[in-house]
Scaffold this motif. Structure first.
Motif, PDB file in Angstrom:
ATOM      1  N   SER A 154       0.831  -1.204   0.000  1.00 34.79           N
ATOM      2  CA  SER A 154       0.000   0.000   0.000  1.00 34.79           C
ATOM      3  C   SER A 154       0.865   1.253   0.000  1.00 34.79           C
ATOM      4  O   SER A 154       1.811   1.381   0.785  1.00 34.79           O
ATOM      5  CB  SER A 154      -0.898  -0.005   1.242  1.00 34.79           C
ATOM      6  OG  SER A 154      -1.695   1.159   1.279  1.00 34.79           O
ATOM      7  N   GLY A 155       0.553   2.188  -0.913  1.00 30.79           N
ATOM      8  CA  GLY A 155       1.310   3.432  -1.019  1.00 30.79           C
ATOM      9  C   GLY A 155       2.519   3.339  -1.926  1.00 30.79           C
ATOM     10  O   GLY A 155       3.138   4.356  -2.244  1.00 30.79           O
ATOM     11  N   LEU A 156       2.858   2.111  -2.355  1.00 29.21           N
ATOM     12  CA  LEU A 156       4.042   1.910  -3.199  1.00 29.21           C
ATOM     13  C   LEU A 156       3.674   1.211  -4.507  1.00 29.21           C
ATOM     14  O   LEU A 156       4.519   0.616  -5.159  1.00 29.21           O
ATOM     15  CB  LEU A 156       5.104   1.093  -2.445  1.00 29.21           C
ATOM     16  CG  LEU A 156       5.621   1.716  -1.156  1.00 29.21           C
ATOM     17  CD1 LEU A 156       6.586   0.765  -0.459  1.00 29.21           C
ATOM     18  CD2 LEU A 156       6.290   3.063  -1.419  1.00 29.21           C
ATOM     19  N   PHE A 157       2.399   1.313  -4.871  1.00 26.94           N
ATOM     20  CA  PHE A 157       1.917   0.623  -6.069  1.00 26.94           C
ATOM     21  C   PHE A 157       2.641   1.090  -7.329  1.00 26.94           C
ATOM     22  O   PHE A 157       2.806   0.325  -8.281  1.00 26.94           O
ATOM     23  CB  PHE A 157       0.410   0.862  -6.203  1.00 26.94           C
ATOM     24  CG  PHE A 157      -0.249  -0.018  -7.219  1.00 26.94           C
ATOM     25  CD1 PHE A 157      -0.288  -1.383  -7.053  1.00 26.94           C
ATOM     26  CD2 PHE A 157      -0.836   0.527  -8.349  1.00 26.94           C
ATOM     27  CE1 PHE A 157      -0.904  -2.208  -7.978  1.00 26.94           C
ATOM     28  CE2 PHE A 157      -1.454  -0.284  -9.285  1.00 26.94           C
ATOM     29  CZ  PHE A 157      -1.488  -1.652  -9.098  1.00 26.94           C
ATOM     30  N   ALA A 158       3.091   2.341  -7.345  1.00 23.73           N
ATOM     31  CA  ALA A 158       3.761   2.882  -8.527  1.00 23.73           C
ATOM     32  C   ALA A 158       4.976   2.056  -8.931  1.00 23.73           C
ATOM     33  O   ALA A 158       5.290   1.953 -10.127  1.00 23.73           O
ATOM     34  CB  ALA A 158       4.187   4.322  -8.279  1.00 23.73           C
ATOM     35  N   PHE A 159       5.636   1.438  -7.968  1.00 23.51           N
ATOM     36  CA  PHE A 159       6.864   0.716  -8.292  1.00 23.51           C
ATOM     37  C   PHE A 159       6.586  -0.619  -8.978  1.00 23.51           C
ATOM     38  O   PHE A 159       7.498  -1.230  -9.541  1.00 23.51           O
ATOM     39  CB  PHE A 159       7.708   0.529  -7.029  1.00 23.51           C
ATOM     40  CG  PHE A 159       8.182   1.842  -6.473  1.00 23.51           C
ATOM     41  CD1 PHE A 159       9.176   2.556  -7.112  1.00 23.51           C
ATOM     42  CD2 PHE A 159       7.589   2.388  -5.338  1.00 23.51           C
ATOM     43  CE1 PHE A 159       9.602   3.774  -6.625  1.00 23.51           C
ATOM     44  CE2 PHE A 159       8.005   3.609  -4.843  1.00 23.51           C
ATOM     45  CZ  PHE A 159       9.007   4.315  -5.485  1.00 23.51           C
ATOM     46  N   ARG A 160       5.352  -1.073  -8.960  1.00 23.71           N
ATOM     47  CA  ARG A 160       4.982  -2.244  -9.753  1.00 23.71           C
ATOM     48  C   ARG A 160       4.693  -1.865 -11.197  1.00 23.71           C
ATOM     49  O   ARG A 160       4.841  -2.680 -12.106  1.00 23.71           O
ATOM     50  CB  ARG A 160       3.740  -2.919  -9.153  1.00 23.71           C
ATOM     51  CG  ARG A 160       4.018  -3.671  -7.874  1.00 23.71           C
ATOM     52  CD  ARG A 160       2.762  -4.267  -7.266  1.00 23.71           C
ATOM     53  NE  ARG A 160       2.114  -5.272  -8.078  1.00 23.71           N
ATOM     54  CZ  ARG A 160       2.520  -6.531  -8.209  1.00 23.71           C
ATOM     55  NH1 ARG A 160       3.627  -6.937  -7.605  1.00 23.71           N
ATOM     56  NH2 ARG A 160       1.838  -7.398  -8.945  1.00 23.71           N
ATOM     57  N   GLU A 161       4.265  -0.608 -11.405  1.00 22.13           N
ATOM     58  CA  GLU A 161       3.792  -0.208 -12.733  1.00 22.13           C
ATOM     59  C   GLU A 161       4.759   0.689 -13.505  1.00 22.13           C
ATOM     60  O   GLU A 161       4.805   0.630 -14.735  1.00 22.13           O
ATOM     61  CB  GLU A 161       2.447   0.510 -12.592  1.00 22.13           C
ATOM     62  CG  GLU A 161       1.360  -0.362 -11.999  1.00 22.13           C
ATOM     63  CD  GLU A 161      -0.040   0.134 -12.284  1.00 22.13           C
ATOM     64  OE1 GLU A 161      -0.181   1.293 -12.727  1.00 22.13           O
ATOM     65  OE2 GLU A 161      -0.991  -0.640 -12.070  1.00 22.13           O
ATOM     66  N   LEU A 162       5.497   1.517 -12.806  1.00 21.22           N
ATOM     67  CA  LEU A 162       6.326   2.504 -13.503  1.00 21.22           C
ATOM     68  C   LEU A 162       7.342   1.902 -14.472  1.00 21.22           C
ATOM     69  O   LEU A 162       7.476   2.400 -15.601  1.00 21.22           O
ATOM     70  CB  LEU A 162       7.050   3.401 -12.494  1.00 21.22           C
ATOM     71  CG  LEU A 162       6.251   4.593 -11.976  1.00 21.22           C
ATOM     72  CD1 LEU A 162       7.004   5.261 -10.827  1.00 21.22           C
ATOM     73  CD2 LEU A 162       5.998   5.600 -13.088  1.00 21.22           C
ATOM     74  N   PRO A 163       8.089   0.863 -14.101  1.00 19.10           N
ATOM     75  CA  PRO A 163       9.099   0.366 -15.054  1.00 19.10           C
ATOM     76  C   PRO A 163       8.502  -0.041 -16.398  1.00 19.10           C
ATOM     77  O   PRO A 163       9.045   0.305 -17.455  1.00 19.10           O
ATOM     78  CB  PRO A 163       9.718  -0.825 -14.309  1.00 19.10           C
ATOM     79  CG  PRO A 163       9.550  -0.478 -12.863  1.00 19.10           C
ATOM     80  CD  PRO A 163       8.203   0.182 -12.792  1.00 19.10           C
ATOM     81  N   VAL A 164       7.382  -0.765 -16.391  1.00 19.56           N
ATOM     82  CA  VAL A 164       6.791  -1.216 -17.653  1.00 19.56           C
ATOM     83  C   VAL A 164       6.080  -0.065 -18.366  1.00 19.56           C
ATOM     84  O   VAL A 164       6.065   0.009 -19.597  1.00 19.56           O
ATOM     85  CB  VAL A 164       5.868  -2.430 -17.412  1.00 19.56           C
ATOM     86  CG1 VAL A 164       4.618  -2.044 -16.662  1.00 19.56           C
ATOM     87  CG2 VAL A 164       5.549  -3.141 -18.704  1.00 19.56           C
ATOM     88  N   LEU A 165       5.511   0.882 -17.626  1.00 21.77           N
ATOM     89  CA  LEU A 165       4.908   2.060 -18.261  1.00 21.77           C
ATOM     90  C   LEU A 165       5.956   2.900 -18.986  1.00 21.77           C
ATOM     91  O   LEU A 165       5.718   3.403 -20.087  1.00 21.77           O
ATOM     92  CB  LEU A 165       4.195   2.920 -17.210  1.00 21.77           C
ATOM     93  CG  LEU A 165       2.838   2.417 -16.721  1.00 21.77           C
ATOM     94  CD1 LEU A 165       2.364   3.250 -15.523  1.00 21.77           C
ATOM     95  CD2 LEU A 165       1.802   2.462 -17.840  1.00 21.77           C
ATOM     96  N   ILE A 166       7.113   3.050 -18.369  1.00 19.51           N
ATOM     97  CA  ILE A 166       8.195   3.807 -19.004  1.00 19.51           C
ATOM     98  C   ILE A 166       8.613   3.126 -20.303  1.00 19.51           C
ATOM     99  O   ILE A 166       8.860   3.793 -21.329  1.00 19.51           O
ATOM    100  CB  ILE A 166       9.394   3.946 -18.051  1.00 19.51           C
ATOM    101  CG1 ILE A 166       9.030   4.832 -16.853  1.00 19.51           C
ATOM    102  CG2 ILE A 166      10.607   4.514 -18.788  1.00 19.51           C
ATOM    103  CD1 ILE A 166       8.737   6.263 -17.189  1.00 19.51           C
ATOM    104  N   GLU A 167       8.690   1.800 -20.298  1.00 22.14           N
ATOM    105  CA  GLU A 167       9.072   1.086 -21.512  1.00 22.14           C
ATOM    106  C   GLU A 167       8.050   1.302 -22.625  1.00 22.14           C
ATOM    107  O   GLU A 167       8.420   1.449 -23.805  1.00 22.14           O
ATOM    108  CB  GLU A 167       9.229  -0.408 -21.211  1.00 22.14           C
ATOM    109  CG  GLU A 167      10.463  -0.740 -20.385  1.00 22.14           C
ATOM    110  CD  GLU A 167      11.739  -0.184 -20.991  1.00 22.14           C
ATOM    111  OE1 GLU A 167      11.985  -0.432 -22.195  1.00 22.14           O
ATOM    112  OE2 GLU A 167      12.473   0.518 -20.272  1.00 22.14           O
ATOM    113  N   ALA A 168       6.781   1.325 -22.287  1.00 19.48           N
ATOM    114  CA  ALA A 168       5.754   1.585 -23.301  1.00 19.48           C
ATOM    115  C   ALA A 168       5.875   3.004 -23.837  1.00 19.48           C
ATOM    116  O   ALA A 168       5.805   3.236 -25.051  1.00 19.48           O
ATOM    117  CB  ALA A 168       4.371   1.342 -22.713  1.00 19.48           C
TER     118      ALA A 168
END
Length: 233
Positions: free
Chosen positions: A88-102
């Motif tokens: 909780s509160g750190l969800f961005a770290f699951r999504e940011l790496p793959v979002l940046i690649e897209a």
């Protein structure tokens, strides 16, 4: 798009919290942001399963639309595995790496990014939309389907399209519940970077002429699910 991430991805919860605290002051919530954007991008991520574990398969999608016609202009996807567990509160770290690649696969550079998630409405006032905006330097806002749990709605939210009520934690403003269609549940808008709340809500409303969710979110959600299904065979 050329994007350089100015930090290493954290290895654990303590590092992630410290990074959010360090970067928080870099997010600009005053804006004013793009008043007449030409291109607006929606971003979303689909997961296989709901366990929230490291190694979960994830697919990120970004869809760029013409702000005037809402017609898709460009899209890109990236598929990978989550390198951070759900916290909780750190969800961005699951999504940011793959979002940046897209995003790196885009030929165009959007004027505004709309994330399926939170911005200022966050435990440390640095949600996904803030972090993505700081990394890219692009105006960014969060459009969430559910409110930040610690926020309360200040004032009455009318039932008509365009009605809104501010969201606060204590006396601190964090975002806005925005009714995009008559009589439907609102979406929850919070600023991420280089945009003010009024401007962000105005663009979200313009992007939702028929449905509750803005077209950017609807298109990115569908594309991320399709990309994940294709990757899984």
């Amino acid at each position: 798009m050329h994007i350089e991430v100015p930090h290493a991805w954290p290895a654990d919860e303590a590092e992630a919290v410290a990074l959010q605290n360090r970067l928080r002051s870099a997010a600009d919530h005053v804006g004013p942001g793009p008043q007449r954007p030409s291109l607006i991008a929606g971003l979303d991520v689909a997961y296989r399963g709901g366990g929230g574990a490291v190694g979960d398969e994830v697919a990120a999608a970004v869809v760029v639309v013409d702000a005037g016609t809402l017609a898709p202009v460009e899209q890109a996807t990236a598929v990978g595995r989550a390198t951070f567990p759900y916290v909780s509160g750190l969800f961005a770290f699951r999504e940011l790496p793959v979002l940046i690649e897209a995003l790196r696969k885009l030929r165009t550079t959007p004027d505004l990014l709309l994330c399926d998630g939170q911005g200022l409405a966050h435990t440390r006032r640095f949600g996904l939309a803030c972090h993505l905006g700081v990394i890219t330097g692009i105006s960014t806002a969060g459009v969430a389907k559910t409110p930040y749990p610690a926020a309360h709605q200040a004032g009455h939210l009318g039932s008509a399209r365009g009605s809104y009520a501010d969201l606060k934690e204590g006396m601190e403003p964090l975002g806005r519940a925005l009714r995009t269609q008559d009589g439907v549940k609102p979406v929850y808008v919070s600023t991420g970077h280089r945009i003010d709340l009024d401007t962000a809500c105005r663009h979200v409303l313009a992007l939702a002429p028929k449905y509750r969710l803005p077209e950017t979110t609807r298109l990115a959600d569908r594309l991320s699910r399709d990309a994940l299904a294709l990757a899984l065979g």
